[in-house]
Design a protein around this motif. Structure first.
Motif, PDB file in Angstrom:
ATOM      1  N   UNK A 158       6.496   8.027  -4.826  1.00  0.00           N
ATOM      2  CA  UNK A 158       7.088   7.852  -3.498  1.00  0.00           C
ATOM      3  C   UNK A 158       6.041   7.890  -2.394  1.00  0.00           C
ATOM      4  N   UNK A 159       5.064   8.792  -2.491  1.00  0.00           N
ATOM      5  CA  UNK A 159       4.064   8.896  -1.431  1.00  0.00           C
ATOM      6  C   UNK A 159       3.239   7.626  -1.313  1.00  0.00           C
ATOM      7  N   UNK A 160       2.870   7.007  -2.442  1.00  0.00           N
ATOM      8  CA  UNK A 160       2.134   5.743  -2.405  1.00  0.00           C
ATOM      9  C   UNK A 160       2.986   4.637  -1.790  1.00  0.00           C
ATOM     10  N   UNK A 161       4.268   4.637  -2.159  1.00  0.00           N
ATOM     11  CA  UNK A 161       5.185   3.644  -1.605  1.00  0.00           C
ATOM     12  C   UNK A 161       5.311   3.815  -0.091  1.00  0.00           C
ATOM     13  N   UNK A 162       5.468   5.044   0.356  1.00  0.00           N
ATOM     14  CA  UNK A 162       5.636   5.291   1.792  1.00  0.00           C
ATOM     15  C   UNK A 162       4.362   4.964   2.565  1.00  0.00           C
ATOM     16  N   UNK A 163       3.204   5.179   1.948  1.00  0.00           N
ATOM     17  CA  UNK A 163       1.941   4.814   2.601  1.00  0.00           C
ATOM     18  C   UNK A 163       1.856   3.307   2.788  1.00  0.00           C
ATOM     19  N   UNK A 164       2.233   2.560   1.740  1.00  0.00           N
ATOM     20  CA  UNK A 164       2.265   1.098   1.834  1.00  0.00           C
ATOM     21  C   UNK A 164       3.267   0.663   2.896  1.00  0.00           C
ATOM     22  N   UNK A 211       5.973  -4.009  -2.570  1.00  0.00           N
ATOM     23  CA  UNK A 211       5.141  -2.950  -3.143  1.00  0.00           C
ATOM     24  C   UNK A 211       5.070  -3.076  -4.660  1.00  0.00           C
ATOM     25  N   UNK A 212       6.198  -3.341  -5.291  1.00  0.00           N
ATOM     26  CA  UNK A 212       6.206  -3.516  -6.744  1.00  0.00           C
ATOM     27  C   UNK A 212       5.336  -4.690  -7.147  1.00  0.00           C
ATOM     28  N   UNK A 213       5.409  -5.778  -6.369  1.00  0.00           N
ATOM     29  CA  UNK A 213       4.614  -6.963  -6.670  1.00  0.00           C
ATOM     30  C   UNK A 213       3.127  -6.680  -6.470  1.00  0.00           C
ATOM     31  N   UNK A 214       2.782  -5.893  -5.462  1.00  0.00           N
ATOM     32  CA  UNK A 214       1.378  -5.603  -5.175  1.00  0.00           C
ATOM     33  C   UNK A 214       0.732  -4.768  -6.264  1.00  0.00           C
ATOM     34  N   UNK A 215       1.527  -4.064  -7.067  1.00  0.00           N
ATOM     35  CA  UNK A 215       1.000  -3.178  -8.102  1.00  0.00           C
ATOM     36  C   UNK A 215       0.812  -3.867  -9.443  1.00  0.00           C
ATOM     37  N   UNK A 216       1.189  -5.131  -9.547  1.00  0.00           N
ATOM     38  CA  UNK A 216       0.982  -5.849 -10.797  1.00  0.00           C
ATOM     39  C   UNK A 216      -0.494  -6.123 -10.997  1.00  0.00           C
ATOM     40  N   UNK A 217      -0.906  -6.325 -12.235  1.00  0.00           N
ATOM     41  CA  UNK A 217      -2.324  -6.537 -12.547  1.00  0.00           C
ATOM     42  C   UNK A 217      -2.794  -7.936 -12.163  1.00  0.00           C
TER      43      UNK A 217
END
Length: 203
Positions: free
Chosen positions: A20-26, A55-61
């Motif tokens: 959650x913290x990473x998501x909220x930072x984004x 955010x989910x898309x940005x975390x893909x490889x």
């Protein structure tokens, strides 16, 4: 900003990632650039879904251009992530219009040189979503090709302006000032050619 705080609260409520913290930072970085008008015509819950999808898309490889869509209870959402360049939003809006979208609402921000867009569309059937996403990707790849040497072209224009100033004289200075004007977001270069006195052409 009260709208932003409501969106962050909605994100906390729907997040199941455990990060959650990473998501909220984004999300905070996204909202710092987003126009309030782009978010005001939808509920905080709806905006939270837009940001969560990005955010989910940005975390893909995968690197480079990425196109993503999903049909949510908030509507059909299309998102893209790619290196920032000119005409991303214009290219996407053209694709949406040609696909028959009756309403387009979304946001576009740039974070650390990466462009993030997320749009809600009405008038697009779920059966047509995959073909639209493919069309979006194809159009954005063409835009990337068209602007792949944009910085090289503007560098050459800057050098030409400097050279004109070095020559001096009223005509040369006027020409240099015109070139500098084109570089101040007043002109889009799609091609550049140099014509030599001997008739040679270099593009």
């Amino acid at each position: 900003n009260e709208i932003f705080q409501r969106i962050l609260s909605a994100l906390r409520a729907i997040d199941t990632s455990g990060e959650t913290e990473n998501l909220l930072s984004f999300a905070s970085s996204f909202l710092a650039q987003a126009r309030t008008a782009d978010l005001a015509d939808r509920s905080p819950h709806h905006s939270a879904h837009l940001i969560l999808g990005l955010w989910e898309l940005s975390r893909t490889s995968q690197e480079g251009l990425r196109v993503f869509w999903k049909d949510t209870d908030q509507g059909m959402i299309f998102s893209t992530i790619m290196p920032d360049q000119l005409f991303i939003v214009d290219t996407l809006r053209l694709a949406f219009r040609l696909a028959g979208a009756s309403r387009v609402s979304g946001a576009h921000v740039v974070l650390n040189g990466t462009s993030y867009t997320s749009f809600e569309l009405e008038g697009i059937a779920q059966a047509d979503a995959s073909s639209l996403a493919a069309d979006m990707g194809a159009r954005l790849k063409l835009a990337q090709i068209a602007f792949s040497d944009f910085n090289a072209m503007t560098d050459q224009i800057e050098k030409a302006a400097d050279a004109a100033f070095d020559v001096g004289g009223e005509d040369a200075i006027e020409g240099a000032e015109f070139l500098r004007w084109t570089l101040s977001d007043n002109f889009i270069f799609l091609g550049l050619s140099f014509f030599g006195k001997d008739g040679s052409v270099q593009s």
